[in-house]
Design a protein around this motif. Sequence first.
Motif, mmCIF file in Angstrom:
data_model
loop_
_atom_site.group_PDB
_atom_site.id
_atom_site.type_symbol
_atom_site.label_atom_id
_atom_site.label_comp_id
_atom_site.label_asym_id
_atom_site.label_seq_id
_atom_site.Cartn_x
_atom_site.Cartn_y
_atom_site.Cartn_z
ATOM 1 N N UNK A 1 -61.992 20.524 7.222
ATOM 2 C CA UNK A 1 -62.930 19.165 7.914
ATOM 3 C C UNK A 1 -63.134 20.091 9.266
ATOM 4 N N UNK A 2 -63.666 19.401 9.770
ATOM 5 C CA UNK A 2 -63.781 19.462 11.647
ATOM 6 C C UNK A 2 -64.238 18.630 12.767
ATOM 7 N N UNK B 1 -59.129 21.392 13.570
ATOM 8 C CA UNK B 1 -59.796 21.570 11.662
ATOM 9 C C UNK B 1 -58.598 20.969 10.861
ATOM 10 N N UNK B 2 -58.177 20.580 9.557
ATOM 11 C CA UNK B 2 -57.523 21.404 8.575
ATOM 12 C C UNK B 2 -57.809 21.718 7.949
ATOM 13 N N UNK C 1 -74.060 22.848 12.090
ATOM 14 C CA UNK C 1 -74.651 21.071 12.668
ATOM 15 C C UNK C 1 -73.828 20.081 12.295
ATOM 16 N N UNK C 2 -72.593 20.768 11.357
ATOM 17 C CA UNK C 2 -71.802 19.338 11.374
ATOM 18 C C UNK C 2 -70.848 19.473 12.434
ATOM 19 N N UNK C 3 -70.565 20.646 12.820
ATOM 20 C CA UNK C 3 -69.582 20.541 14.454
ATOM 21 C C UNK C 3 -70.702 20.086 15.313
ATOM 22 N N UNK C 4 -71.657 19.921 15.514
ATOM 23 C CA UNK C 4 -72.733 19.412 16.647
ATOM 24 C C UNK C 4 -72.578 17.584 16.191
ATOM 25 N N UNK D 1 -66.791 11.898 15.554
ATOM 26 C CA UNK D 1 -66.154 11.791 14.308
ATOM 27 C C UNK D 1 -65.728 13.107 13.573
ATOM 28 N N UNK D 2 -65.413 12.589 12.872
ATOM 29 C CA UNK D 2 -64.801 13.601 11.973
ATOM 30 C C UNK D 2 -65.420 14.116 10.653
#
Length: 364
Positions: free
Chosen positions: A204-205, A237-238, A344-347, A354-355
Amino acid sequence: MTKSLRIGIIGASADRGWAKESHVFAVQKLAGLELAAVATSRQSTADAAAKAFGALAAYGKADDLIRDPDVDLVAVCIRVPNHRELVLSAIAAGKHVYCEWPLGRNIAEAEEMAAAADAAKVHAAIGLQTRMNPAAHRARDLITSGAIGRLLSARIYSGTGAFSPRVAAADSYLENAENGATLVTIHGGHALDLAGAVLGQIEDVTALTTTQYPEIQVGDDSTPQVRLIPDHLLMQAHLAGSGALSIEVAGGRPPEKTPFCLEVSGENGEVALDGGALRGFQSGRLRLWLNGELQSVDEGEVASMPDTATNVAGVYTALRDDILRGTSTVPDFHHAVRLTRLLEDVMSSARTGTRKLLADWPEQ
C-alpha cells in the motif's frame, strides 16, 4: 538480424543531453551493439551528432530513422509528450524499442503502447534503468538470502537539482502536469521502482505532496511564474511479509545536497545503497554497504562505463541478450503500465489523504 544489434537513437544531440551522456556511450562501448543512426529535429544537428558519435546515418526527421532498414532497435530519448507517436511508429515498423521513462503522459498512453508491442511481438524496454544496477542486484540478493535477517524497515532519500526555483526555458514543459513529466512521475517513479526491485512487493502507499518553491523564474529573462506542480514528495508504505518503507523525493537541491541513500534495517544487520547525481540517482553509480562496510560489486560489462552511462548500459546488455536469445529480462512496457498506475495511486493518496492498496505491484 545482423551479428550486431543496430541502434538508432532519436534525440542524440552532439552538444548536450541525456542521450549523449548515457545512451550513446553505452551503445559505442558495449559488445554486440552498433550505432547505426541518430535523429534530431534538424538535419544540420543530426549531421553534427553523426559526426561526433560515429553514427552511420543522420536524419533530421525521426520517422526517417524509424524507416531505415539498417536500424533494428529505436531508442526514444526525447520529451515525454512525443513518446507515444514515435514509439507506435517504431513498433508499426517492426522495430524493437527502448523508451525513456515515463513511457507516456498517462495510463491510457502507456497501455496503448504496451498493447502495440505485444501485438507486434517486438521487445520493448522502458528506461527504469536503476533496477539493472549491479549494486542494487547485490543488495536484493543479500536481503533475500537472509544476510540481515528479517526485514524491519527501509528508508529512501532522493534529491535532485531539477524542479528548483530557476527553470531553464527548455525545461518549462516539466511545469505542466499534463505533459506527464513531473517530480512525482520522474524522480518518484525511479525511487518507487528501485524500492520494489530491492525490497520486494509494496502492499500500500500513503503520500503527501508539497510545493517548496511556489514562485519560480523561467528562462534567461527570469519570467516569473506560479508553480502548479509538487516539487517535494513523501511516501510511506507497508512491505509484503514484514517491514515499513518511507521515501522522500526532494526537488531543487543544490549539487552538494543531492545525494541518494537507501537504508535497510534487519534484525541482524543493515544493507545500504548510496550515490548521487544532479539529475537524480538513476543517472549515477550506486555503492553497496553491509553493516557499515563498503562492499565490492562485480559490475561485469558495465564496469568501464562512466557514472552517467552505467545503469543505461545495464538495460542495453540485457535487452541485447533478450533479443538474441528470445528471453525477457528487462523492464518492459507492461512494467511501465504498472508503475504508471502506482503513481496515479500516489497522487490520489496525496489529494485525498487516504491509504491506497496496491493489487499488482511490482512484478519481480
